[in-house]
Design an enzyme around this catalytic site. Structure first.
Site, mmCIF file in Angstrom:
data_model
loop_
_atom_site.group_PDB
_atom_site.id
_atom_site.type_symbol
_atom_site.label_atom_id
_atom_site.label_comp_id
_atom_site.label_asym_id
_atom_site.label_seq_id
_atom_site.Cartn_x
_atom_site.Cartn_y
_atom_site.Cartn_z
ATOM 1 N N CYS A 181 19.001 55.321 64.923
ATOM 2 C CA CYS A 181 20.330 55.792 65.431
ATOM 3 C C CYS A 181 19.855 56.455 66.731
ATOM 4 O O CYS A 181 18.943 57.131 66.805
ATOM 5 C CB CYS A 181 20.964 56.704 64.418
ATOM 6 S SG CYS A 181 22.396 57.382 65.220
ATOM 7 N N ASP A 319 30.939 56.715 72.498
ATOM 8 C CA ASP A 319 29.710 57.202 71.762
ATOM 9 C C ASP A 319 28.598 56.470 72.492
ATOM 10 O O ASP A 319 28.718 55.269 73.398
ATOM 11 C CB ASP A 319 29.990 56.366 70.256
ATOM 12 C CG ASP A 319 28.779 57.048 69.357
ATOM 13 O OD1 ASP A 319 28.194 58.194 69.640
ATOM 14 O OD2 ASP A 319 28.831 56.693 68.326
ATOM 15 N N ASN A 320 27.428 56.928 72.176
ATOM 16 C CA ASN A 320 26.199 56.065 72.716
ATOM 17 C C ASN A 320 26.238 55.905 74.177
ATOM 18 O O ASN A 320 26.075 54.896 74.637
ATOM 19 C CB ASN A 320 26.005 54.793 72.031
ATOM 20 C CG ASN A 320 25.804 54.436 70.389
ATOM 21 O OD1 ASN A 320 25.339 55.895 70.000
ATOM 22 N ND2 ASN A 320 26.553 53.665 69.750
#
Length: 491
Positions: A181, A319-320
């Site tokens: 992750c 996100d990310n």
């Protein structure tokens, strides 16, 4: 052994024999296992080779057998997964899970990592029930017989493929891949200044053996268009419904050059550690993109769409991303920082972790005058297929660094890529630990990327610029309990 789980008798009901490999042409195929509810009597139809050049040609049978033995051993040491009472009243109450997984976002959705000591105890191959889980909502209930994957968009021949077709009509690729992750170790960052992400520890990482269809083979079957005709991105969409309603699905995208590059080993995966995918890991089919962050590897895959623009999914943008340190959540929303392409994360950053001594471990000292060796241990990984070439440990604040020997359990692919973590160790004298104010570790990869001394904060994840990534993990040595001849360590 320090840092491993307590030696106790564990139930071995999860020990399962891995079906033998059958060879057809230069590709290997694993027959479905009835024990795992694969459909019976899948026909062995002709195989669509598509001129796909697979590094499966260079597989070493001894290496495969070694992975099989790791999987068997890991499964034999696991207690049974259960219908956890913590899932009662949620949409996931039908899923069996390992009770030892550490839940990080409350009762639901299910986001978890294994205890770090258990993860390290199993070594290179992680048992599937201990693999970390990142879910955004309820796990979709899928059926092998009814599931299909659609390939559409800027392709000449849009098609839908059943699971049987994926298994029988395409070449397969099987390889170990470390999944991470992008928020691995985010808790350390949140202790400095709170981000908008939850507290991942150092165990948001796992390595398993994945089998599936090369994405490139699917796209070539459908006749993907050229860049001149607008085919720039490949989007993936899952079946999982995101919180908040509106019918939105989790999705993301990668550049078409990545998708068509045979050296990247991108697969549409339907098996993990020799078995069907578990519900939490994408049953019946998901994306595996070696060397990328986990957030790009869409689970419960339903659609592959070739497009000009990137994915329009909420999480593809919100996100990310690695935004500059001065950009907080309010500024990012006000000035649309989320949509600036230069801040997207794709390939993993380099990282290294101290796992032994473990948190609050007590190191018994027999005598203060005798030098007594102790083994420091940890793991390291990098992204993009780059090999971790060295790990260095300092016990004197960076004045001197000791270069460690690495254990690489994988062989490079035919293109020279490394997709998995490695392990490092260092034997030190316990008395040296007493004189050390801190222990720090840093890794280097073959591009000479390494880690900065101090954490660089950003609003999403523990990551910094392309050449200096991830803070050093420090282990503070305390001199408590000296009267009882113990050395206590705490972070």
């Amino acid at each position: 052994m320090p840092g491993s789980i307590r030696k106790q008798k564990l139930n071995s009901h999860l020990e399962r024999g891995i079906p033998p490999l059958l060879r057809t042409s230069s590709y290997t195929f694993l027959p479905p296992s009835n024990h795992l509810s694969f459909p019976n009597n899948i026909p062995n139809t002709s195989i669509f080779l598509d001129k796909y050049s697979s590094s499966e040609d260079d597989d070493d049978d001894d290496e495969k057998n070694e992975y099989v033995q790791m999987i068997k051993k890991g499964n034999s040491e696991l207690e049974p997964s259960i219908h956890d009472t913590r899932d009662e009243g949620t949409a996931d109450n039908w899923i069996e899970r390992n009770f030892s997984l550490i839940r990080l976002t409350g009762k639901h959705p299910f986001n978890s990592e294994p205890p770090l000591a258990r993860l390290m105890h199993h070594g290179f191959i992680t048992p599937v029930p201990l693999h970390y889980v990142r879910n955004h909502g309820p796990v979709p209930k899928g059926s092998w017989g009814d599931w299909s994957v659609e390939v559409t968009g800027l392709v000449k021949r849009p098609m839908k493929f059943t699971m049987d077709q994926l298994v029988n009509e395409f070449p397969s690729r099987e390889l170990p891949v470390t999944l991470v992750c992008a928020g691995n170790r985010r808790k350390e960052q949140n202790m400095v200044k709170q981000t908008i992400g939850f507290n991942w520890g150092a165990a948001a990482v796992s390595t398993t053996l994945w089998r599936g269809v090369p994405l490139r083979a699917l796209l070539k079957r459908c006749g993907v268009y050229s860049k001149k005709k607008g085919a720039l991105n490949v989007c993936f969409e899952g079946a999982d419904m995101l919180p908040g309603g509106g019918g939105s699905k989790y999705g993301t995208s990668i550049k078409k050059e990545f998708a068509m590059d045979p050296s990247r080993d991108i697969i549409v995966a339907y098996m993990q550690n020799g078995e069907m995918l578990a519900p939490d890991h994408g049953f019946p089919v998901r994306m595996i993109i070696p060397g990328f962050i986990g957030g790009r590897m869409v689970k419960w895959l339903k659609r592959i769409v070739v497009t000009t623009q990137e994915s329009e999914s909420y999480y593809h943008y919100k996100d990310n991303r690695v935004l500059p340190p001065h950009v907080d959540a309010e500024l990012a929303n006000a000035e649309a920082w989320w949509y600036k392409p230069e801040y997207i994360i794709n390939e993993l950053n380099i990282n290294s972790i101290i796992t032994t001594p473990s948190h609050r471990e007590i190191l018994p000292i027999k005598t203060w005058t005798t030098r007594h060796p102790y083994m420091l241990r940890g793991y390291a990984y990098s992204g993009g297929g780059n090999k971790v070439t060295r790990v260095e440990v300092t016990m004197d604040g960076g004045e001197t660094w000791r270069v460690r020997t690495l254990d690489h359990s994988e062989k490079p692919t035919k293109y020279g890529k490394y997709w998995c973590w490695c392990f490092w160790s260092l034997e030190v004298e316990v008395l040296d630990l007493l004189s050390a104010k801190e222990i720090a570790v840093r890794a280097w990869d073959e591009t000479l990327n390494t880690q900065p001394e101090n954490l660089i904060w950003n609003v999403m994840v523990l990551k910094v610029d392309a050449n200096m990534v991830t803070q050093l993990l420090t282990v503070i040595i305390s001199e408590r309990h000296l009267s009882s001849q113990n050395l206590a360590q705490e972070f």
